[in-house]
Design a protein around this motif. Structure first.
Motif, short mmCIF file in Angstrom:
data_model
loop_
_atom_site.label_atom_id
_atom_site.label_comp_id
_atom_site.label_asym_id
_atom_site.label_seq_id
_atom_site.Cartn_x
_atom_site.Cartn_y
_atom_site.Cartn_z
N GLU A 197 0.92 -1.08 0.01
CA GLU A 197 0.22 -0.02 0.11
C GLU A 197 0.87 1.54 0.09
OE1 GLU A 197 0.27 -1.84 4.20
OE2 GLU A 197 -0.20 -2.40 2.22
N GLU A 198 2.19 1.01 0.05
CA GLU A 198 3.00 2.20 0.07
C GLU A 198 2.93 3.23 -1.16
OE1 GLU A 198 5.72 5.40 0.93
OE2 GLU A 198 5.00 3.95 2.31
N ILE A 199 2.93 2.22 -2.57
CA ILE A 199 2.81 3.04 -3.52
C ILE A 199 1.43 3.97 -3.73
CG2 ILE A 199 2.68 2.75 -6.13
CD1 ILE A 199 5.37 2.54 -4.68
N ALA A 200 0.44 2.96 -3.30
CA ALA A 200 -0.98 3.95 -3.33
C ALA A 200 -0.94 5.03 -2.72
CB ALA A 200 -1.74 2.92 -2.79
N ARG A 201 -0.40 5.06 -1.25
CA ARG A 201 -0.27 6.12 -0.40
C ARG A 201 0.68 7.42 -1.13
NH1 ARG A 201 2.97 4.97 4.24
NH2 ARG A 201 2.13 6.92 4.92
N GLU A 202 1.63 7.04 -1.72
CA GLU A 202 2.35 8.14 -2.44
C GLU A 202 1.55 8.72 -3.37
OE1 GLU A 202 6.98 5.90 -1.73
OE2 GLU A 202 6.15 6.38 -3.58
N VAL A 203 0.81 7.98 -4.41
CA VAL A 203 -0.05 8.38 -5.42
C VAL A 203 -1.01 9.43 -4.82
CG1 VAL A 203 -1.84 7.93 -7.24
CG2 VAL A 203 0.25 6.25 -7.16
N GLU A 204 -1.64 8.87 -3.64
CA GLU A 204 -2.62 9.93 -3.05
C GLU A 204 -1.76 11.10 -2.64
OE1 GLU A 204 -5.68 9.97 -2.97
OE2 GLU A 204 -6.08 8.28 -3.99
N ALA A 205 -0.58 11.10 -2.00
CA ALA A 205 -0.08 12.22 -1.58
C ALA A 205 0.25 13.13 -2.80
CB ALA A 205 1.26 11.76 -0.88
N LEU A 206 0.69 12.69 -3.70
CA LEU A 206 0.83 13.65 -5.05
C LEU A 206 -0.24 14.28 -5.30
CD1 LEU A 206 3.39 11.49 -7.13
CD2 LEU A 206 3.93 13.17 -5.65
N ARG A 207 -1.31 13.63 -5.37
CA ARG A 207 -2.87 14.30 -5.85
C ARG A 207 -3.21 15.37 -4.75
NH1 ARG A 207 -5.91 8.67 -7.25
NH2 ARG A 207 -4.86 8.08 -9.45
N SER A 208 -2.92 14.97 -3.59
CA SER A 208 -3.59 15.90 -2.42
C SER A 208 -2.53 17.12 -2.40
CB SER A 208 -3.27 15.21 -1.23
OG SER A 208 -3.53 16.18 -0.17
N ALA A 209 -1.01 17.03 -2.84
CA ALA A 209 -0.28 18.24 -2.78
C ALA A 209 -0.62 19.28 -3.96
CB ALA A 209 1.01 17.69 -3.14
N ARG A 210 -1.42 18.55 -5.07
CA ARG A 210 -1.61 19.41 -6.29
C ARG A 210 -3.30 19.85 -6.38
NH1 ARG A 210 2.44 16.43 -6.72
NH2 ARG A 210 4.22 16.74 -8.23
N GLN A 211 -4.06 19.32 -5.51
CA GLN A 211 -5.38 19.76 -5.16
C GLN A 211 -5.56 21.37 -5.16
OE1 GLN A 211 -7.47 17.62 -2.21
NE2 GLN A 211 -9.62 18.20 -2.98
#
Length: 553
Positions: free
Chosen positions: A383-397
């Motif tokens: 789940e680390e990679i999914a968390r990183e994808v979400e972190a990138l999306r959240s930072a650009r929201q």
């Protein structure tokens, strides 16, 4: 109003992107008053690197037959598409070789094997042309990935064959520790590498040119042994030292002779010249082809404050911040190969820093160390990679920054991790990639949107290609078209986005490559469809307005 009147009116209003669709067909009827709202697809670059090296995404091993390679390629691209990706970065030049027919380099041993008996079966075989066609048929962008200055592969496949750069231009070659390098300090060598890349851009319908982090080599250590005399006794002392890159000859000829006093600055200037020239020449040939680089994730220690680690600026002489700020790349994919909970919070802090340096609003799509979740030694949680994808999306929201990331590498998507019955790709598709996405547009390369597609009934001689709306993999010989979509103006169409609203009231989307002819829409089962929408997407990723029509049941 007749069909001809509608077509004429649509052409006259094309510049205003207005077109009234009227189709006097038994099977198709336009009803503007009842048109549904066509959903806009999300925009996010979802890509993975594909390489034959060190275990092989494709081919899985050297020396497979041509038919085996073709079968594996189909499986690899099917997996990329099924798991929610929209782009692949294919390794086509690993180290002075080529995964395509080339006058300037021998066939890669990752294709033909270490000691091929005969290359007869390769006559007429072009793996890259096949990969481009197969990727596009699945709605995937294909970027060609080069190691520009590495002369031998990391998993040495034997003595170089005739035509390899180590034999045709031995004066360009530098042996450095365990690696073999083309010296970037030699102008003729840089030009030859550029020519190889431009040959691919000229010959193939690729979507991007991609370089990784190998410019000058990462530093290696070696052992130095010397004999020390103490009276009548002698003893040997061994110590580890950092090896210097052996470019004294090029430094004297092209550095000192031209009044350079700082060898590091001269080396960076060599790499800068290469990157700047590559960008300029790609754009002079095919402006829409993206140029991307994936540098080491840390530009320099202390940027941002508190970050420590390897200094790519001083070690590999890669001034990636300058390339981004000068606009010599369309996208940068810094390798953020750390977990979110790294003690220096490198993943999130470095992502924020690279974005802060993006003054020209290009794409920053970080590289993810996806391979690490399948590692035998200290593997990350899946789940680390999914968390990183979400972190990138959240930072650009809430910003205008484009979304995107690149997985290293694709083969991890097919692995069953920690005893799970589902593969890693299955889990990512269900969660992070549940909804399809288009790659973001690159408006600095062209911001004009295509007009609404022109719709016409099928007739003899008008159907240039046929595509089953609910089965893109069907052959192009289908001719039972219910309608034909053509470009509405002079803006070149790169892709057709075909969306269908089923009788279950759910929308489904397919991305289809545009050809020189119109798109013949040929559903295999119109009873399952209520509405069809077609959107033209330009070479730079800009979408025009959708043309919609109702399927009469």
């Amino acid at each position: 109003m007749s069909l001809n009147d509608c077509v004429a009116r649509g052409r006259s209003d094309a510049r205003r992107f207005v077109f009234v669709v009227c189709l006097a067909l038994v099977s198709v009827t336009a009803r503007a008053s009842a048109q549904p709202v066509v959903p806009r697809l999300a925009r996010e670059f979802r890509a993975a690197w594909i390489s034959p090296t060190e275990g092989g995404d494709w081919p899985s091993r050297p020396g497979l037959s041509v038919e085996e390679q073709k079968a594996e390629l189909s499986e690899v691209l099917d997996r990329a598409k099924a798991d929610g990706l929209n782009a692949v970065l294919l390794h086509v030049r690993t180290a002075g070789d080529a995964l395509y027919p080339s006058r300037d380099a021998p066939w890669s041993r990752y294709l033909v094997g270490r000691d091929p008996v005969s290359l007869g079966e390769y006559a007429g075989y072009d793996p890259l042309a096949l990969a481009v066609a197969e990727a596009h048929a699945r709605g995937l962008q294909l970027h060609v990935w080069f190691n520009p200055f590495r002369a031998m592969p990391p998993d040495d496949l034997g003595r170089p064959v005739a035509g390899h750069v180590t034999r045709t231009h031995p004066k360009w070659i530098r042996q450095y520790g365990k690696s073999t390098w083309i010296d970037p300090g030699i102008p003729e060598a840089r030009r030859a590498v550029l020519d190889c890349i431009m040959d691919v851009v000229d010959r193939y319908d690729v979507d991007g040119v991609h370089l990784d982090d190998y410019f000058y080599p990462y530093l290696e250590e070696g052992t130095i042994t010397r004999t020390v005399k103490h009276g009548k006794r002698r003893r040997r002392i061994t110590r580890r030292v950092t090896l210097p890159f052996p470019d004294n000859a090029s430094w004297r000829r092209y550095g000192v002779a031209r009044r350079w006093t700082d060898r590091g600055a001269w080396r960076r200037a060599n790499v800068d010249d290469f990157v700047r020239t590559l960008y300029r020449e790609v754009k002079s040939r095919k402006r829409w082809v993206l140029v991307g680089i994936s540098p080491f994730g840390i530009w320099r220690p202390g940027h941002p404050q508190g970050i420590t680690g390897l200094d790519a600026y001083a070690e590999t002489f890669a001034d990636a911040r300058r390339w981004l700020r000068e606009g010599w790349v369309d996208y940068l994919a810094p390798q953020l190969y750390w977990p979110l909970d790294n003690y220096e919070q490198r993943f999130t802090r470095l992502d924020a820093w690279w974005r802060s340096e993006n003054v020209l609003a290009r794409h920053v799509w970080p590289g993810l160390f996806t391979m690490r979740v399948g590692s035998r030694n200290d593997p990350w949680a899946p789940e680390e990679i999914a968390r990183e994808v979400e972190a990138l999306r959240s930072a650009r929201q809430g910003t205008s920054e484009s979304l995107g990331h690149v997985h290293f590498r694709l083969r991890t998507f097919g692995e069953h991790l920690h005893g799970d019955s589902a593969t890693f790709g299955d889990a990512l598709r269900v969660a992070e990639y549940a909804e399809p996405a288009l790659p973001p547009a690159s408006t600095w390369l062209g911001a004009a949107a295509p007009a609404m597609p022109l719709l016409a009934p099928p007739s003899e001689g008008t159907v240039q290609q046929g595509t089953a709306i609910d089965d893109v993999a069907r052959p192009s010989s289908l001719t039972r078209a219910i309608a034909v979509a053509s470009p509405g103006d002079a803006v070149a169409v790169r892709w057709w986005l075909v969306q269908t609203l089923g009788t279950d009231e759910r929308w489904h989307a397919r991305l289809l490559p545009a050809t020189d002819g119109p798109l013949a829409l040929t559903p295999t089962d119109t009873l399952r469809m209520a509405w069809i929408a077609v959107t033209a997407i330009s070479r730079t990723g800009v979408a025009g307005p959708a043309a919609t029509w109702r399927v009469q049941r």
